[in-house]
Design a protein around this motif. Structure first.
Motif, PDB file in Angstrom:
ATOM      1  N   GLN A  94      51.219  33.424  79.116  1.00 23.51           N
ATOM      2  CA  GLN A  94      51.638  33.874  80.431  1.00 23.51           C
ATOM      3  C   GLN A  94      53.036  33.343  80.751  1.00 23.51           C
ATOM      4  OE1 GLN A  94      47.607  32.546  82.223  1.00 23.51           O
ATOM      5  NE2 GLN A  94      48.404  34.041  83.660  1.00 23.51           N
ATOM      6  N   GLU A  95      53.747  34.113  81.561  1.00 20.88           N
ATOM      7  CA  GLU A  95      55.078  33.685  81.979  1.00 20.88           C
ATOM      8  C   GLU A  95      54.959  32.493  82.917  1.00 20.88           C
ATOM      9  OE1 GLU A  95      59.010  35.476  84.296  1.00 20.88           O
ATOM     10  OE2 GLU A  95      57.259  36.732  83.877  1.00 20.88           O
ATOM     11  N   GLN A  96      55.792  31.489  82.709  1.00 22.57           N
ATOM     12  CA  GLN A  96      55.762  30.307  83.555  1.00 22.57           C
ATOM     13  C   GLN A  96      56.481  30.576  84.872  1.00 22.57           C
ATOM     14  OE1 GLN A  96      57.513  27.219  81.100  1.00 22.57           O
ATOM     15  NE2 GLN A  96      55.500  26.413  80.616  1.00 22.57           N
ATOM     16  N   VAL A  97      55.873  30.085  85.949  1.00 26.76           N
ATOM     17  CA  VAL A  97      56.494  30.143  87.268  1.00 26.76           C
ATOM     18  C   VAL A  97      56.556  28.711  87.798  1.00 26.76           C
ATOM     19  CG1 VAL A  97      56.390  31.077  89.596  1.00 26.76           C
ATOM     20  CG2 VAL A  97      55.559  32.451  87.668  1.00 26.76           C
TER      21      VAL A  97
ATOM     22  N   GLY B 296      53.791  25.864  88.694  1.00 28.51           N
ATOM     23  CA  GLY B 296      54.026  24.508  89.163  1.00 28.51           C
ATOM     24  C   GLY B 296      54.747  24.508  90.490  1.00 28.51           C
ATOM     25  N   PHE B 297      54.349  23.595  91.375  1.00 29.88           N
ATOM     26  CA  PHE B 297      54.982  23.540  92.698  1.00 29.88           C
ATOM     27  C   PHE B 297      54.973  22.104  93.211  1.00 29.88           C
ATOM     28  CE2 PHE B 297      50.485  24.204  93.356  1.00 29.88           C
ATOM     29  CZ  PHE B 297      50.155  23.436  94.467  1.00 29.88           C
ATOM     30  N   GLN B 298      55.787  21.829  94.222  1.00 28.38           N
ATOM     31  CA  GLN B 298      55.858  20.506  94.824  1.00 28.38           C
ATOM     32  C   GLN B 298      54.932  20.474  96.039  1.00 28.38           C
ATOM     33  OE1 GLN B 298      59.768  18.989  95.388  1.00 28.38           O
ATOM     34  NE2 GLN B 298      59.071  16.942  95.911  1.00 28.38           N
ATOM     35  N   ALA B 299      53.983  19.521  96.024  1.00 26.51           N
ATOM     36  CA  ALA B 299      52.999  19.418  97.102  1.00 26.51           C
ATOM     37  C   ALA B 299      53.474  18.530  98.244  1.00 26.51           C
ATOM     38  CB  ALA B 299      51.672  18.891  96.549  1.00 26.51           C
ATOM     39  N   GLY B 300      54.622  17.861  98.072  1.00 28.40           N
ATOM     40  CA  GLY B 300      55.160  17.024  99.133  1.00 28.40           C
ATOM     41  C   GLY B 300      55.504  15.637  98.639  1.00 28.40           C
ATOM     42  N   MET B 301      55.674  14.709  99.574  1.00 28.17           N
ATOM     43  CA  MET B 301      55.945  13.306  99.277  1.00 28.17           C
ATOM     44  C   MET B 301      54.741  12.473  99.692  1.00 28.17           C
ATOM     45  SD  MET B 301      59.050  13.026  97.971  1.00 28.17           S
ATOM     46  CE  MET B 301      59.323  11.259  98.194  1.00 28.17           C
ATOM     47  N   SER B 302      54.417  11.464  98.889  1.00 29.65           N
ATOM     48  CA  SER B 302      53.329  10.558  99.252  1.00 29.65           C
ATOM     49  C   SER B 302      53.537   9.227  98.553  1.00 29.65           C
ATOM     50  CB  SER B 302      51.962  11.148  98.886  1.00 29.65           C
ATOM     51  OG  SER B 302      51.881  11.385  97.496  1.00 29.65           O
TER      52      SER B 302
ATOM     53  N   PHE C 189      50.359  21.368  89.082  1.00 34.26           N
ATOM     54  CA  PHE C 189      50.533  22.358  88.026  1.00 34.26           C
ATOM     55  C   PHE C 189      49.204  23.047  87.721  1.00 34.26           C
ATOM     56  CE2 PHE C 189      53.674  19.039  87.487  1.00 34.26           C
ATOM     57  CZ  PHE C 189      54.847  19.749  87.282  1.00 34.26           C
ATOM     58  N   VAL C 190      49.314  24.303  87.346  1.00 39.55           N
ATOM     59  CA  VAL C 190      48.158  25.102  86.958  1.00 39.55           C
ATOM     60  C   VAL C 190      48.318  25.487  85.494  1.00 39.55           C
ATOM     61  CG1 VAL C 190      46.896  27.262  87.326  1.00 39.55           C
ATOM     62  CG2 VAL C 190      47.818  26.004  89.283  1.00 39.55           C
ATOM     63  N   GLY C 191      47.257  25.291  84.718  1.00 41.74           N
ATOM     64  CA  GLY C 191      47.237  25.709  83.326  1.00 41.74           C
ATOM     65  C   GLY C 191      46.019  26.566  83.053  1.00 41.74           C
TER      66      GLY C 191
END
Length: 255
Positions: free
Chosen positions: A21-24, A155-161, A173-175
């Motif tokens: 699959q194409e990576q996003v 893959g995405f940024q969920a924030g700062m913690s 990330f999703v695989g």
């Protein structure tokens, strides 16, 4: 299994006809992951302590959470050692540049295997030929960024913690077979501070969570630190080779 690459590749068809699959992946997420990988890649040697929690699935379907800890030391290009402790006993691993040794402290047994030269080739051999994955193997490879990214679909940024008081970028990330989250320290030291893996194709979708601390890039370990230390009464046994896939077996028999 505590290795993202191995988990994602486990169901890969032997025919080579799969269509990836194409990576996003957002550019900022990719940058943060690359910075972390490049920092570890540039280190000639390092040590890290890991405190982990993981799910064990009972025959009844109930998940039981167990605890573990690891002390990992790496000296590139051809040395690593791991001490792994759990409530159910401990194991120790050594790779000295020529051989890999596994000691099961709880059962008083050990095994020794000649492996290819270099950490990367040895990890590939252990995972592919012996079906054995040292803890957090993805971070031991010479290029952690490439290993971690290769099976990512999204893959995405969920924030700062915060992780134990350290501000971190929280990435998700999703695989195909696993979803995973990574917390990378904010600032000049882009170190991985926490990792959560969800094995979504396994019954009950068990999770593994690791908090990484006590990073040390300054201490130089001698060759002797990577030599196996076997108790006098330990019994030597052999590794069981991983089953060869049907596709590989057919390829071997082909003229």
């Amino acid at each position: 299994m505590i290795c993202l690459g191995a988990a994602e590749a486990a169901d890969k068809p032997a025919t080579g006809t799969e269509h990836p699959q194409e990576q996003v992946i957002g550019p900022q997420v990719d940058l943060l992951l690359r910075q972390m990988g490049d920092y570890l890649k540039s280190a000639k040697e390092f040590s890290v302590h890991v405190d982990a929690l993981y799910d064990d699935l009972l025959a009844s379907g109930q998940k039981i959470q167990l605890a573990a800890s690891d002390d990992i030391s790496v000296r590139r290009p051809d040395r690593f050692r791991v001490r792994y402790r759990t409530d159910m006993g401990g194991k120790r691993f050594w790779y000295d540049g020529k051989t890999f040794t596994l000691l099961d402290e709880a059962h008083g047994t050990y095994a020794v295997e000649q492996t290819p030269a270099g950490i990367d080739a040895t990890l590939d051999y252990l995972i592919g030929r012996l079906g054995f994955t040292p803890p957090l193997s993805d971070l031991l490879y010479s290029d952690p960024y490439a290993i971690l990214k290769q099976h990512v679909v999204f893959g995405f940024q969920a924030g700062m913690s915060d992780v134990e008081g350290t501000p971190c970028h929280h990435l998700a990330f999703v695989g195909k077979n696993v979803d995973w989250q990574l917390w990378i320290e904010d600032g000049k030291l882009p170190l991985p501070r926490k990792l959560v893996i969800t094995y979504k194709t396994l019954p009950g979708a068990p999770q593994y969570m690791a908090v990484l601390s006590d990073w040390d890039f300054a201490t130089h370990l001698p060759d002797s630190a990577f030599s196996a230390v076997i108790p006098p009464k330990a019994d030597r046994i052999g590794f069981l080779k991983a089953a060869v896939s049907a596709g590989q077996e057919r390829a071997k028999k082909a003229p």
